[in-house]
Structures are given as structure tokens and as C-alpha cells.
Motif scaffolding. Structure first.
Motif, PDB file in Angstrom:
ATOM      1  N   TYR A 149       0.237  16.237   2.306  1.00 50.16           N
ATOM      2  CA  TYR A 149       0.432  15.621   1.180  1.00 50.16           C
ATOM      3  C   TYR A 149       1.423  14.665   1.131  1.00 50.16           C
ATOM      4  O   TYR A 149       2.510  14.851   1.390  1.00 50.16           O
ATOM      5  N   HIS A 150       1.105  13.522   0.416  1.00 52.46           N
ATOM      6  CA  HIS A 150       2.237  12.544   0.316  1.00 52.46           C
ATOM      7  C   HIS A 150       2.225  11.924  -1.062  1.00 52.46           C
ATOM      8  O   HIS A 150       1.328  12.118  -1.879  1.00 52.46           O
TER       9      HIS A 150
ATOM     10  N   GLN B 150       6.170   9.378  10.550  1.00 52.15           N
ATOM     11  CA  GLN B 150       6.060  10.615   9.672  1.00 52.15           C
ATOM     12  C   GLN B 150       6.957  11.715   9.965  1.00 52.15           C
ATOM     13  O   GLN B 150       7.322  12.450   9.101  1.00 52.15           O
TER      14      GLN B 150
ATOM     15  N   GLU C 235       1.058   5.843   0.092  1.00 50.09           N
ATOM     16  CA  GLU C 235       0.515   7.115   0.507  1.00 50.09           C
ATOM     17  C   GLU C 235       0.519   7.834  -0.664  1.00 50.09           C
ATOM     18  O   GLU C 235       1.798   8.557  -0.811  1.00 50.09           O
TER      19      GLU C 235
ATOM     20  N   ASN D 196      -4.234   1.952  -1.924  1.00 52.62           N
ATOM     21  CA  ASN D 196      -4.517   3.040  -1.129  1.00 52.62           C
ATOM     22  C   ASN D 196      -4.171   4.589  -1.555  1.00 52.62           C
ATOM     23  O   ASN D 196      -4.210   5.454  -1.158  1.00 52.62           O
TER      24      ASN D 196
ATOM     25  N   MET E 217      -4.107  17.134   8.154  1.00 55.21           N
ATOM     26  CA  MET E 217      -3.662  16.460   6.982  1.00 55.21           C
ATOM     27  C   MET E 217      -2.350  16.777   6.200  1.00 55.21           C
ATOM     28  O   MET E 217      -2.201  18.126   6.156  1.00 55.21           O
TER      29      MET E 217
ATOM     30  N   TRP F 163      -3.779  12.918   0.080  1.00 57.26           N
ATOM     31  CA  TRP F 163      -3.987  13.752   1.504  1.00 57.26           C
ATOM     32  C   TRP F 163      -4.133  12.596   2.463  1.00 57.26           C
ATOM     33  O   TRP F 163      -5.251  12.043   2.372  1.00 57.26           O
ATOM     34  N   TYR F 164      -3.349  12.621   3.665  1.00 54.74           N
ATOM     35  CA  TYR F 164      -3.670  11.765   4.616  1.00 54.74           C
ATOM     36  C   TYR F 164      -3.289  12.318   5.971  1.00 54.74           C
ATOM     37  O   TYR F 164      -2.567  13.262   6.327  1.00 54.74           O
TER      38      TYR F 164
ATOM     39  N   GLN G 171      -4.816   7.778  -3.908  1.00 53.04           N
ATOM     40  CA  GLN G 171      -6.018   8.663  -4.127  1.00 53.04           C
ATOM     41  C   GLN G 171      -5.991   9.038  -5.593  1.00 53.04           C
ATOM     42  O   GLN G 171      -4.725   9.276  -6.369  1.00 53.04           O
TER      43      GLN G 171
ATOM     44  N   ARG H  62       0.864  -1.196  -0.071  1.00 50.58           N
ATOM     45  CA  ARG H  62       0.047  -0.025   0.046  1.00 50.58           C
ATOM     46  C   ARG H  62       0.857   1.265   0.037  1.00 50.58           C
ATOM     47  O   ARG H  62       1.939   1.218   0.588  1.00 50.58           O
TER      48      ARG H  62
ATOM     49  N   GLY I 134       1.703   8.290  11.590  1.00 53.08           N
ATOM     50  CA  GLY I 134       0.637   8.239  10.473  1.00 53.08           C
ATOM     51  C   GLY I 134      -0.051   6.738  10.577  1.00 53.08           C
ATOM     52  O   GLY I 134       0.078   5.919  11.583  1.00 53.08           O
ATOM     53  N   ASP I 135      -1.251   6.638   9.749  1.00 52.29           N
ATOM     54  CA  ASP I 135      -2.082   5.400  10.061  1.00 52.29           C
ATOM     55  C   ASP I 135      -1.539   4.346   9.439  1.00 52.29           C
ATOM     56  O   ASP I 135      -1.768   3.150  10.041  1.00 52.29           O
TER      57      ASP I 135
END
Length: 243
Positions: A143-144, A168, A120, A205, A141, A123-124, A207, A118, A162-163
Motif C-alpha cells: 500500500y502506497h 521501494q 502511487e 495514477n 502487493m 495498492w501496487y 486509485q 504520477r 517498483g514499476d
């Protein structure tokens, strides 16, 4: 030649390390210039040499790129080895994405993809740790644009989590910092990344492009405000401790 009274008090330049011919320091460069730091831009991937000392610089920023800190390319290995210079001299250093992963490799940590591959990309949310909250206010939030994360180096302080990728933002010692996310993108840079990076949006994962641009309208202002304060934390306050 016009006399510039500011020249006498100009700060030493900040070394800017970029990894593609058309890469830009973006908002980081703009803010550093506004704060009075000239920029010394170098691209080792194109043959530029890095200085043997940072005695004549205010610090260094190593940016991201499409390559991995695990790649066997000579310039990647050389950059990782070079990071011993700011560490040994205790000069301010900021690694962004790849630059943070290179710092982790220099400090003996591992850089690797998620076990389920997965990514990133978009935006996370991030969550500051107690040590991170004590330093400054963080955006909710960020940007990745990455497919690998990193271990927390031994002896480093985790500043934000991070989740999916837990590490991070971190600080090592007084003056070395690493962040996994990108706060440096101008609007034009993000639009370019969305166009040229569209093939990555099928990754788990990730976007879609519209979410990148819509997210910018919602989340960019607090990210920009955070970046300005963060650069003060890295360079202005760090410089006071090493001058």
C-alpha cells in the motif's frame, strides 16, 4: 504496585517519530509492543525534542506525513540532520515513506516527484531484488500514499523495486532501512486516510477509495505477515550485532 517479573528484562524503548498531532504508529507500534519493545513517541513538529543519543533506545522508526523531505520547515531540516545519530552510533533505524526520504536526504540522495507527476496512492506491486529475496519473503502487493520517490543512496543495497518508482526498499550499512510503502495501517487508519486523502485521488495514477479498501481484503494478510518478519530483521537481528 504489582510485581512484574518482565520489567527486569524489558528491552530499551524504540523511538517513534510521528508528524501530525493525531498520527499513530499503527500496526508497527502494535507489533513492536508484542515483541517486547516499549515505545517512546515524539512529535518534533509539535516541539518534542529528539534525543542526542540512542544509547538508551533499541532503535528508531520515523514515519510518514503530508510534508516533503524537501520542505524548508525547520523541523524537517532538523530531523534530517538528526539522522546522523543512528547512523553514527550504528543503531537500528527504520524510515517509512517520509522517514525513508529523510534518510536518503541525510545520505546525500535526492527526493523528487515523477517527471509526469504520477503518484502511487493505493495498492501496487513490488519486486524484490536478489538481495531482498535472500533476506526474506516479500508480499506481491503493498500500500502506497506518496507523490515523491527517492534515489538509491550511494552505498545502499536495493531490496525491492517498483514499476513506477523504482526504489521501494533499501538497506544502508547494517542497521539503516528505508521503505517507500505503508505496511503499518490498521483498518481504521486506512479508512481515515481514504476519507481525508480523497482529494488526492484525481492525481495521475492514483486509485479510487473503493480500490484501497477492496485491495486491503485481498492483500493485507501477506503484508501484515511480512511486516512482522521485517521488524524482526530490523530490530531483533540488528540488536544482536550492536549489543
Amino acid at each position: 504496585m504489582l510485581h512484574d517479573p518482565a520489567r527486569k528484562t524489558a528491552k530499551p524503548p524504540i523511538l517513534i517519530v510521528l508528524h501530525q498531532e493525531r498520527s499513530s504508529p499503527g500496526r508497527v507500534g502494535q507489533l513492536l509492543l508484542e515483541k517486547g519493545f516499549p515505545l517512546d513517541i515524539r512529535r518534533p513538529v509539535l516541539g518534542d525534542r529528539l534525543p542526542s543519543t540512542l544509547a538508551n533506545h533499541s532503535g528508531a522508526v520515523v514515519f510518514g506525513g503530508p510534508m516533503s523531505a524537501n520542505d524548508p520547515d525547520g523541523f524537517v531540516r532538523s530531523e534530517i540532520d538528526w539522522l546522523s545519530v543512528p547512523l553514527k552510533e550504528n543503531r537500528p533505524y527504520l524510515g517509512i515513506c517520509l522517514g525513508a526520504q529523510m534518510l536518503v536526504r541525510q545520505l546525500g540522495g535526492k527526493v523528487a516527484a515523477d517527471s509526469q507527476e504520477r503518484v502511487e496512492i493505493g495498492w501496487y506491486p513490488i519486486h524484490p531484488t536478489e538481495k531482498g529475496r535472500l533476506l526474506m519473503h516479500w508480499p506481491k502487493m503493498v500500500y502506497h500514499f506518496h507523490r515523491e520517490g527517492f534515489d538509491l543512496p550511494h552505498g545502499a543495497d536495493l531490496l525491492a523495486k517498483g514499476d513506477l518508482y523504482p526504489n521501494q526498499a533499501f538497506r544502508y550499512g547494517d542497521n539503516a532501512w528505508g521503505i517507500q510503502f505503508h505496511a503499518e495501517l490498521t483498518r481504521a487508519m486506512m479508512q481515515r486516510w481514504v476519507v481525508h486523502g480523497a482529494h488526492r485521488f484525481i492525481m495521475p495514477n492514483a486509485q479510487q477509495g473503493r480500490e484501497h479498501l477492496e485491495g486491503r481484503m485481498l492483500f493485507d494478510a501477506p503484508l501484515k505477515a511480512w511486516l512482522s518478519g521485517f521488524l524482526d530483521q530490523v530490530f531483533e537481528k540488528s540488536l544482536q550485532s550492536v549489543d
